[in-house]
Write a protein that holds these residues in place. Structure first.
Motif, PDB file in Angstrom:
ATOM      1  N   GLU A 109     -29.971 -13.783  33.419  1.00 46.53           N
ATOM      2  CA  GLU A 109     -30.605 -12.632  34.045  1.00 46.53           C
ATOM      3  C   GLU A 109     -31.993 -12.363  33.475  1.00 46.53           C
ATOM      4  OE1 GLU A 109     -27.449 -12.626  33.138  1.00 46.53           O
ATOM      5  OE2 GLU A 109     -26.353 -12.281  34.999  1.00 46.53           O
ATOM      6  N   ARG A 206     -28.928  -2.368  37.033  1.00 49.11           N
ATOM      7  CA  ARG A 206     -30.102  -2.761  37.815  1.00 49.11           C
ATOM      8  C   ARG A 206     -31.208  -3.278  36.891  1.00 49.11           C
ATOM      9  NH1 ARG A 206     -30.363  -4.058  42.857  1.00 49.11           N
ATOM     10  NH2 ARG A 206     -29.022  -2.281  43.338  1.00 49.11           N
ATOM     11  N   VAL A 211     -29.337  -6.596  39.489  1.00 52.64           N
ATOM     12  CA  VAL A 211     -28.556  -6.217  40.667  1.00 52.64           C
ATOM     13  C   VAL A 211     -27.695  -5.026  40.309  1.00 52.64           C
ATOM     14  CG1 VAL A 211     -28.475  -8.555  41.646  1.00 52.64           C
ATOM     15  CG2 VAL A 211     -26.677  -7.803  40.070  1.00 52.64           C
ATOM     16  N   ALA A 215     -22.763  -5.518  43.299  1.00 52.11           N
ATOM     17  CA  ALA A 215     -23.186  -6.894  43.583  1.00 52.11           C
ATOM     18  C   ALA A 215     -22.798  -7.826  42.446  1.00 52.11           C
ATOM     19  CB  ALA A 215     -24.691  -6.938  43.819  1.00 52.11           C
ATOM     20  N   TYR A 216     -22.860  -7.326  41.222  1.00 50.25           N
ATOM     21  CA  TYR A 216     -22.497  -8.147  40.066  1.00 50.25           C
ATOM     22  C   TYR A 216     -21.012  -8.490  40.098  1.00 50.25           C
ATOM     23  CZ  TYR A 216     -22.537  -9.766  35.220  1.00 50.25           C
ATOM     24  OH  TYR A 216     -22.437 -10.528  34.076  1.00 50.25           O
TER      25      TYR A 216
END
Length: 273
Positions: A109, A206, A211, A215-216
Motif C-alpha cells: 500500500e 483510506r 481504500v 473495499a479492503y
C-alpha cells in the motif's frame, strides 16, 4: 511449472508459471498477433518487466508504447489494459498479494507506482528471476524467493517517505480485519475494539491503505476465493460462503470487478496453466 495456451480471435497467449510462495508467483507470458486487452483490474499487485515486442498501454495512468526492459507496476484494484501489435510481446510478471507482502514485513500500500517503475535495480533483479524460471533446478525456488524479496526491498527504499507512521490503534485494527475478514464485520465494532471513533477508523483505512475498509475486506475475500478456486474442487457456492459472501452471485460480481473475469473462467484458466 507449466505452459498454457489460450486462443483468441486476433492472437494467442502462452504462459509459463511458477509459485514462489503462497500469495506470490512468477509468470513468463508471450502474446502473439494483434490482441486488444480490455480495461481490467486485479486483486493482487502486478510487477512486470517488458522483455520486447509491441505493447501499447491504452487504459490507466501511463498510456503509450512500452519500451524494452521497462518496468510496470499495477497496484491491487488499479485499472489497466492495452493493445498488442505485430511483434510478439513478452513479459515477466510477478504477482503479489498484499497479505503475503505484509507477512514478509513489507507493505504494498505504501508503494507509489512511479517510484516503483523508476527503481534502478529492478530490471536487473527481474531479469535474474526470469533466468531462474527458465533454469528450474532444485535451488530455483529458494533463489526466486530471495530475488523477489531483494526486489521488494529495493522498491521500498525508493519510495518517498511519508510523514509519520501508522498509529498503534490502526495497526491493531487492520490485524483484526485481516484475521476476521471472512466473518461479518462493522466499522463501529472494529473501532470500539481499538478505542477510536468510526470516522477515525474509516479515515485511517483510506489514508494508510488507499481504500475504504469495505473495499479492503472485499479484496481479502476475493483473494481467499481465488486461492480456493485453484487449490480445491469446492463448488462456487461453498467457496462464496466460506469467503464471507452472502451467496454465489455476490462473489461473482466482486470477483469480476477485481479480477476482470468470473470465478469459473478464472478456475478454468488457472487449471490450464
Amino acid at each position: 511449472m507449466a505452459v498454457s495456451r489460450a486462443g483468441h480471435p486476433r492472437g494467442s497467449l502462452s504462459v509459463q508459471r511458477s509459485v514462489i510462495a503462497p500469495g506470490a508467483g512468477l509468470a513468463l507470458a508471450q502474446v502473439t498477433g494483434h490482441r486488444d486487452e480490455p480495461a481490467h483490474v486485479h486483486a493482487v499487485a502486478h510487477l512486470g518487466l517488458f522483455l520486447g515486442g509491441h505493447y501499447e498501454e491504452r487504459h490507466g495512468r501511463a498510456p503509450g508504447p512500452r519500451a524494452p526492459l521497462s518496468v510496470s507496476f499495477h497496484a491491487p484494484g488499479e485499472r489497466h489494459g492495452g493493445r498488442y501489435g505485430d511483434a510478439p510481446a513478452r513479459f515477466l510478471l510477478v504477482e503479489m498479494s498484499p497479505a503475503w507482502a505484509l507477512s514478509q514485513g513489507l507493505s504494498l500500500e505504501r508503494w507509489e507506482p512511479v517510484a516503483v517503475e523508476r527503481t534502478r535495480a529492478l530490471p536487473r533483479l527481474l531479469s535474474r528471476m526470469g533466468r531462474e524460471l527458465m533454469l528450474s533446478d532444485s535451488v530455483s525456488p529458494l533463489a526466486l524467493h530471495a530475488l523477489l524479496l531483494e526486489a521488494m526491498v529495493e522498491v521500498s527504499r525508493a519510495q518517498r517517505p511519508r510523514r509519520g507512521a501508522p498509529p498503534v490503534w490502526w495497526v491493531r485494527a487492520r490485524a483484526q480485519v485481516e484475521a476476521c475478514y471472512r466473518e461479518p464485520l462493522s466499522v463501529s465494532a472494529v473501532a470500539a475494539a481499538v478505542g477510536v471513533s468510526p470516522s477515525e477508523l474509516a479515515g485511517g483505512f483510506r489514508r494508510w491503505c488507499g481504500v475504504g475498509m469495505g473495499a479492503y475486506v472485499r479484496r481479502l475475500r476475493v483473494e481467499f476465493a481465488a486461492r480456493a478456486l485453484v487449490e480445491g474442487d469446492a463448488s462456487l457456492t461453498d467457496i462464496a460462503l466460506d469467503a464471507g459472501f452472502c451467496d454465489h452471485s455476490h462473489l461473482t460480481r466482486a470477483f469480476k470487478a477485481l479480477m476482470g473475469r468470473t470465478p469459473s473462467a478464472y478456475r478454468a484458466e488457472r487449471r490450464l496453466a
